[in-house]
Write a protein that holds these residues in place. Sequence first.
Motif: not given
Lengths: 355, 156
Positions: A207-220
Amino acid sequence: MQKRIRPLLWALLVCAALPLFSQEDSTYTEEEDYSIYDNLDYADEGTKRFASAKISGISPARLISVGYDYQAGYDITAGAFDTYAAQTARVNSTQGVRIGANIPVISKNSIIVQLGGQIWDMNYDFEDDPATLNHPLLQTLQANNLTTVGLNSTIFKPLNETNFILVQVSADMNGDFSIPEFQEVNTIKNSVAAIWGKRPSDYKQWGIGISRTFRAGEMNYVPILLFNWTSPTTPWGTEILFPARGHVRYTFNRQNMAFFGFELEGNSYKLAAPYNDLQIRRSELRFRFMWQRQLVGFIWVALEAGYRINYSFNVDRVPGGKDFSRFFVLDDPFVMENALTNPLYFNLSFNLVSP
Amino acid sequence: MKNVLMSFFAVAALIFSTTAFAQNEEGDRLIGVWEPSHGKAKVKIEKIGTKYYGKIVWLKEPIDPETNQPKVDKNNPDEKMRSTPLRGYRILKDFEYTDKDTWTEGTIYDPENGSTYSCTIKMTDDNTLDIRGYIGVSALGRTDVWKRLQMPKKKK
């Protein structure tokens, strides 16, 4: 008359009691002509098949997990901040308990909804005498743990026999607070991921998708790639949800598996007063070997060892908890740029796995 | 007195057998061939004595691609069972009809991982079953929806 009725009454009693005696069963039954089952139709004409959420050979989902995470010693250099000069200190270990739960609350062919939660604790054990730590970042890490309390939900929605949508949402409270003294609600970090996927066979799902994530520390905002695959003829497979994690799986048997790969782990941690506008953008890449096997019944043990590579431990000013992304504010500098050396780490967890 | 006693037993037996018959009739709606949601198998549920059992009668992939032989129960924790063919294998065992379209006291076996779970079957309509496998308490489990299959209707 009575003599004529008596046999009838006995027959009635015996007939009534007959169902109480069951026949013997065995796990395997004798051969029959199974070809008659080849071409059956649904009794309900409108019945549709839906893509399954799992593929053959995938590792079991964890309903409840209780673990302990340990990072060996490393150096931390806190960057210059306000009137404070940069300072380097030695951390003997960073360790803490990690508890998680993920329970299916709706489980139908047409939709699966899971609710979960997590509590993570990270305790920084400094080698240096606390009196020698002058930098406020080092002081707060020495005095307080970093804690995460979060809730999450996963929704799997098959569209037809092969296509599906997967949505994950989570809300985490992260910081140097201690339970039950929580932070303000406006500091909660909301993450969301949405994936459109295909399950072309029982052995492959992508699958492919998009995320709003803090896994890199800051929001991405980052693209996601899902690729779960099991070789039908060899013990190998993959379990990939890039960039969050990616593993190659080796199956000794269905109760005993090994994994090689990585996990990107991180979040944004709000500091307490007087620095409550500041947030540590913690992110680390964990290259690891993981071995998990059935311990007893549905309890599994997972042992993990690897190398923790610091990606970010910088600090941003986030007034009023109103977050921003450098994707949109490209030149906004960090208020504190910190560096961590990279240690070995270990993780041991006991998990109740799902049917 | 003896006659009265005999008559009492006869009436009781009649009531019991009538109730049991009605219960049987309701419970027997479970009998038939069903397809789990993954579509990889068909399971025939039959009655043995007073209990209901379900065996695999069809596999989407009957040959193990690893061995090129008919699939066997290779994930079973009991080594002696690992050569048992999957087709014909009883994965549902010991279900009893209670009431309200529910069958309980049974277990379900998952050949994919060799685990046996406690299980409850709920018939949501005549052609749909909610099969809930769980660990200890029902909350720690997963429900799979099975659909009833039948012989194809003859074309006019």
